[in-house]
Scaffold this motif. Structure first.
Motif, PDB file in Angstrom:
ATOM      1  N   ASP A  18       0.878  -1.145   0.102  1.00  0.00           N
ATOM      2  CA  ASP A  18       0.100  -0.059  -0.138  1.00  0.00           C
ATOM      3  C   ASP A  18       0.854   1.274   0.010  1.00  0.00           C
ATOM      4  O   ASP A  18       0.569   2.184  -0.643  1.00  0.00           O
ATOM      5  CB  ASP A  18      -0.935   0.072   1.191  1.00  0.00           C
ATOM      6  N   PHE A  19       1.887   1.378   0.956  1.00  0.00           N
ATOM      7  CA  PHE A  19       2.811   2.463   1.020  1.00  0.00           C
ATOM      8  C   PHE A  19       3.334   2.638  -0.674  1.00  0.00           C
ATOM      9  O   PHE A  19       3.568   3.989  -0.930  1.00  0.00           O
ATOM     10  CB  PHE A  19       3.746   2.235   1.955  1.00  0.00           C
ATOM     11  N   SER A  20       3.827   1.551  -0.952  1.00  0.00           N
ATOM     12  CA  SER A  20       4.734   1.596  -2.144  1.00  0.00           C
ATOM     13  C   SER A  20       3.808   2.345  -3.354  1.00  0.00           C
ATOM     14  O   SER A  20       4.125   3.042  -4.204  1.00  0.00           O
ATOM     15  CB  SER A  20       5.354   0.229  -2.389  1.00  0.00           C
ATOM     16  N   ALA A  21       2.684   1.821  -3.275  1.00  0.00           N
ATOM     17  CA  ALA A  21       1.541   2.401  -4.491  1.00  0.00           C
ATOM     18  C   ALA A  21       0.860   3.664  -4.265  1.00  0.00           C
ATOM     19  O   ALA A  21       0.988   4.470  -5.189  1.00  0.00           O
ATOM     20  CB  ALA A  21       0.313   1.331  -4.519  1.00  0.00           C
ATOM     21  N   LYS A  22       0.750   3.932  -2.796  1.00  0.00           N
ATOM     22  CA  LYS A  22       0.034   5.101  -2.642  1.00  0.00           C
ATOM     23  C   LYS A  22       0.975   6.328  -2.196  1.00  0.00           C
ATOM     24  O   LYS A  22       0.642   7.472  -2.265  1.00  0.00           O
ATOM     25  CB  LYS A  22      -1.052   5.043  -1.869  1.00  0.00           C
ATOM     26  N   ARG A  23       2.030   5.889  -1.541  1.00  0.00           N
ATOM     27  CA  ARG A  23       2.992   6.800  -0.680  1.00  0.00           C
ATOM     28  C   ARG A  23       2.382   7.427   0.627  1.00  0.00           C
ATOM     29  O   ARG A  23       3.105   8.201   1.164  1.00  0.00           O
ATOM     30  CB  ARG A  23       3.423   7.800  -1.655  1.00  0.00           C
ATOM     31  N   TYR A  24       1.049   7.163   0.682  1.00  0.00           N
ATOM     32  CA  TYR A  24       0.652   7.785   2.103  1.00  0.00           C
ATOM     33  C   TYR A  24      -0.108   6.558   2.657  1.00  0.00           C
ATOM     34  O   TYR A  24      -1.113   5.826   1.864  1.00  0.00           O
ATOM     35  CB  TYR A  24      -0.095   8.912   2.348  1.00  0.00           C
ATOM     36  N   LEU A 124      11.813   1.072  14.335  1.00  0.00           N
ATOM     37  CA  LEU A 124      12.640   1.098  13.349  1.00  0.00           C
ATOM     38  C   LEU A 124      12.607   0.282  12.232  1.00  0.00           C
ATOM     39  O   LEU A 124      12.476   0.465  11.205  1.00  0.00           O
ATOM     40  CB  LEU A 124      14.054   1.669  13.717  1.00  0.00           C
ATOM     41  N   LYS A 125      12.686  -1.092  12.692  1.00  0.00           N
ATOM     42  CA  LYS A 125      12.307  -2.329  11.595  1.00  0.00           C
ATOM     43  C   LYS A 125      11.236  -2.271  11.055  1.00  0.00           C
ATOM     44  O   LYS A 125      10.792  -2.394   9.875  1.00  0.00           O
ATOM     45  CB  LYS A 125      12.655  -3.423  12.758  1.00  0.00           C
ATOM     46  N   PHE A 126      10.054  -2.000  12.039  1.00  0.00           N
ATOM     47  CA  PHE A 126       8.615  -1.735  11.487  1.00  0.00           C
ATOM     48  C   PHE A 126       8.702  -0.742  10.330  1.00  0.00           C
ATOM     49  O   PHE A 126       8.052  -0.977   9.086  1.00  0.00           O
ATOM     50  CB  PHE A 126       7.706  -1.352  12.411  1.00  0.00           C
ATOM     51  N   VAL A 127       9.197   0.525  10.290  1.00  0.00           N
ATOM     52  CA  VAL A 127       9.153   1.505   9.423  1.00  0.00           C
ATOM     53  C   VAL A 127       9.884   1.348   8.278  1.00  0.00           C
ATOM     54  O   VAL A 127       9.674   1.608   6.956  1.00  0.00           O
ATOM     55  CB  VAL A 127       9.394   3.109   9.844  1.00  0.00           C
ATOM     56  N   ARG A 128      11.237   0.575   8.442  1.00  0.00           N
ATOM     57  CA  ARG A 128      12.227   0.226   7.408  1.00  0.00           C
ATOM     58  C   ARG A 128      11.334  -0.840   6.414  1.00  0.00           C
ATOM     59  O   ARG A 128      11.363  -0.694   5.382  1.00  0.00           O
ATOM     60  CB  ARG A 128      13.352  -0.320   7.888  1.00  0.00           C
ATOM     61  N   ASN A 129      10.292  -1.642   7.016  1.00  0.00           N
ATOM     62  CA  ASN A 129       9.717  -2.831   6.484  1.00  0.00           C
ATOM     63  C   ASN A 129       8.842  -2.176   5.318  1.00  0.00           C
ATOM     64  O   ASN A 129       8.401  -2.505   4.445  1.00  0.00           O
ATOM     65  CB  ASN A 129       9.326  -3.808   7.227  1.00  0.00           C
ATOM     66  N   ASP A 134      15.869   0.765   3.981  1.00  0.00           N
ATOM     67  CA  ASP A 134      16.575   0.308   5.072  1.00  0.00           C
ATOM     68  C   ASP A 134      17.585   1.318   5.492  1.00  0.00           C
ATOM     69  O   ASP A 134      18.443   0.974   6.749  1.00  0.00           O
ATOM     70  CB  ASP A 134      17.503  -0.886   4.561  1.00  0.00           C
ATOM     71  N   ASP A 135      17.694   2.510   5.208  1.00  0.00           N
ATOM     72  CA  ASP A 135      18.635   3.420   5.626  1.00  0.00           C
ATOM     73  C   ASP A 135      18.209   4.469   6.809  1.00  0.00           C
ATOM     74  O   ASP A 135      18.977   5.156   7.171  1.00  0.00           O
ATOM     75  CB  ASP A 135      19.029   4.491   4.418  1.00  0.00           C
ATOM     76  N   ILE A 136      16.802   4.068   7.149  1.00  0.00           N
ATOM     77  CA  ILE A 136      16.251   4.723   8.191  1.00  0.00           C
ATOM     78  C   ILE A 136      17.231   4.625   9.464  1.00  0.00           C
ATOM     79  O   ILE A 136      17.365   3.397   9.807  1.00  0.00           O
ATOM     80  CB  ILE A 136      14.962   4.478   8.344  1.00  0.00           C
ATOM     81  N   GLN A 137      17.706   5.735  10.049  1.00  0.00           N
ATOM     82  CA  GLN A 137      18.409   5.356  11.135  1.00  0.00           C
ATOM     83  C   GLN A 137      17.948   5.662  12.467  1.00  0.00           C
ATOM     84  O   GLN A 137      18.066   5.229  13.433  1.00  0.00           O
ATOM     85  CB  GLN A 137      19.909   6.506  11.033  1.00  0.00           C
ATOM     86  N   LYS A 161      17.054  20.745   5.663  1.00  0.00           N
ATOM     87  CA  LYS A 161      18.452  20.335   5.418  1.00  0.00           C
ATOM     88  C   LYS A 161      18.392  18.801   5.899  1.00  0.00           C
ATOM     89  O   LYS A 161      19.376  18.034   5.519  1.00  0.00           O
ATOM     90  CB  LYS A 161      19.509  21.211   5.803  1.00  0.00           C
ATOM     91  N   ASP A 162      17.430  18.614   6.754  1.00  0.00           N
ATOM     92  CA  ASP A 162      17.595  17.153   7.471  1.00  0.00           C
ATOM     93  C   ASP A 162      17.164  16.212   6.421  1.00  0.00           C
ATOM     94  O   ASP A 162      16.341  16.476   5.417  1.00  0.00           O
ATOM     95  CB  ASP A 162      16.346  17.099   8.665  1.00  0.00           C
ATOM     96  N   ARG A 163      17.815  14.803   6.555  1.00  0.00           N
ATOM     97  CA  ARG A 163      17.560  13.952   5.569  1.00  0.00           C
ATOM     98  C   ARG A 163      16.081  13.231   6.004  1.00  0.00           C
ATOM     99  O   ARG A 163      16.485  12.052   6.735  1.00  0.00           O
ATOM    100  CB  ARG A 163      18.859  13.080   5.377  1.00  0.00           C
ATOM    101  N   ARG A 164      15.128  13.510   5.653  1.00  0.00           N
ATOM    102  CA  ARG A 164      13.999  13.145   5.831  1.00  0.00           C
ATOM    103  C   ARG A 164      13.403  11.922   4.470  1.00  0.00           C
ATOM    104  O   ARG A 164      13.327  12.298   3.525  1.00  0.00           O
ATOM    105  CB  ARG A 164      12.917  14.052   5.858  1.00  0.00           C
ATOM    106  N   VAL A 165      13.157  10.658   5.081  1.00  0.00           N
ATOM    107  CA  VAL A 165      12.614   9.884   4.119  1.00  0.00           C
ATOM    108  C   VAL A 165      11.155   9.721   4.207  1.00  0.00           C
ATOM    109  O   VAL A 165      10.417   9.729   2.892  1.00  0.00           O
ATOM    110  CB  VAL A 165      13.057   8.342   4.477  1.00  0.00           C
ATOM    111  N   ALA A 166      10.605   9.837   5.278  1.00  0.00           N
ATOM    112  CA  ALA A 166       8.982   9.675   5.685  1.00  0.00           C
ATOM    113  C   ALA A 166       8.580  10.658   6.611  1.00  0.00           C
ATOM    114  O   ALA A 166       9.544  10.953   7.555  1.00  0.00           O
ATOM    115  CB  ALA A 166       8.564   8.047   5.394  1.00  0.00           C
ATOM    116  N   ALA A 167       7.425  11.140   6.465  1.00  0.00           N
ATOM    117  CA  ALA A 167       6.803  11.742   8.116  1.00  0.00           C
ATOM    118  C   ALA A 167       5.900  10.607   8.544  1.00  0.00           C
ATOM    119  O   ALA A 167       5.455   9.886   7.855  1.00  0.00           O
ATOM    120  CB  ALA A 167       5.889  12.826   7.477  1.00  0.00           C
ATOM    121  N   TYR A 168       5.831  10.552  10.010  1.00  0.00           N
ATOM    122  CA  TYR A 168       4.969   9.776  10.461  1.00  0.00           C
ATOM    123  C   TYR A 168       4.241  10.730  11.598  1.00  0.00           C
ATOM    124  O   TYR A 168       4.590  11.721  11.963  1.00  0.00           O
ATOM    125  CB  TYR A 168       5.812   8.636  11.386  1.00  0.00           C
ATOM    126  N   VAL A 169       2.941  10.303  11.883  1.00  0.00           N
ATOM    127  CA  VAL A 169       1.946  10.848  12.778  1.00  0.00           C
ATOM    128  C   VAL A 169       1.354  10.034  13.751  1.00  0.00           C
ATOM    129  O   VAL A 169       0.467   9.144  13.103  1.00  0.00           O
ATOM    130  CB  VAL A 169       0.813  11.777  12.108  1.00  0.00           C
TER     131      VAL A 169
END
Ligand SMILES: O=C(O)CCC(=O)C(=O)O
Ligand SMILES: [Fe+2]
Length: 247
Positions: A18-24, A124-129, A134-137, A161-169
């Protein structure tokens, strides 16, 4: 981390697809029920300040300063916020700076337990998956509370300037009315709304950066409190003070 843990789930591959298809996406029952209640309790008792921007500058007013501020000064402040919103990007909401507090006070900081949970191996494993990154630190964090008149206008989270991959709420809002505003809106290139997430309890919204979105103005008659813990999943190195909490 202690009392905070993820709920049991069996939908990981569906969430990732779902994330890969919609991005949210929204992830229901992100925490186990006990942890969600504990987080909500901690949010209710936070010393909430007020934050808003003035162009590029961000103003953070402490609870004490807010209390001491004469009504006329508050009115002028609100008028400036409204002028800013008429021109462009603007926000106004109650907040508690979880990252700054954890950096300064470590484990003694309010919400330090939840901050440590967000930066724990299981989350962190959950959001990487789910995001496939996999680069989320680590993740930065702030707690927010939107009340009547609060809002966050159209933006895509990339202006940093922060290296943001995704936002979470993480949503900790109960019984939010569908006419109360405060929805998390996502937009297409014509600025039509493609999805609007109602504030909910124990639900994680996760979306890629950049994705155009906004939090609609909370109606003057809204009765609820829109509580969230929000931030960005980052690929830069966590600050040393935060690495200590992650252990
Ligand atoms: O509170 C939300 O739903 C979204 C927050 C957000 O977009 C932000 O802080 O940049
Ligand atoms: Fe955002």
């Amino acid at each position: 981390m202690g009392e905070f843990k993820l709920g049991e789930r069996s939908d990981m591959s569906a969430l990732a697809a779902d994330f890969s298809a919609k991005r949210y996406i929204q992830v229901p029952e992100i925490l186990d029920a006990h942890a969600a209640k504990a987080a909500q309790k901690a949010l209710w008792s936070l010393p909430w300040g007020l934050c808003f921007n003035e162009g590029e500058a961000v103003h953070q007013i402490s609870p004490d300063a807010l209390q001491r501020m004469p009504p006329e000064t508050q009115r002028q402040m609100l008028a400036r916020v409204h002028q800013g919103a008429a021109r462009g990007f603007q926000f106004l909401y109650n907040f508690f700076p979880m990252l700054e507090a954890a950096t300064r006070l470590g484990k003694e900081a309010p919400m330090a337990g939840f901050f440590a949970f967000i930066n724990s191996a299981p989350f962190l494993k959950f959001v990487r998956n789910v995001t496939g990154n996999d680069d989320i630190q680590w993740a930065d964090a702030q707690a927010t509370l939107f009340q009547p008149g609060h809002f966050l206008t159209w933006h895509d989270d990339s202006k940093s300037k922060d290296r943001r991959v995704a936002a979470y709420v993480f949503g900790f809002t109960e019984d939010w009315g569908s006419d109360w505003g405060g929805y998390l809106n996502f937009f297409d290139e014509r600025r039509d709304v493609t999805a609007a997430f109602r504030p909910k309890f124990n639900v994680l919204s996760l979306f890629a950066v950049p994705t155009p979105h906004a939090v609609g103005v909370v109606a003057p008659f809204a009765k609820g409190q829109r509580f969230s813990v929000t931030g960005w999943l980052r690929t830069d190195d966590p600050p040393a003070e935060i690495r200590v909490l992650m252990k």
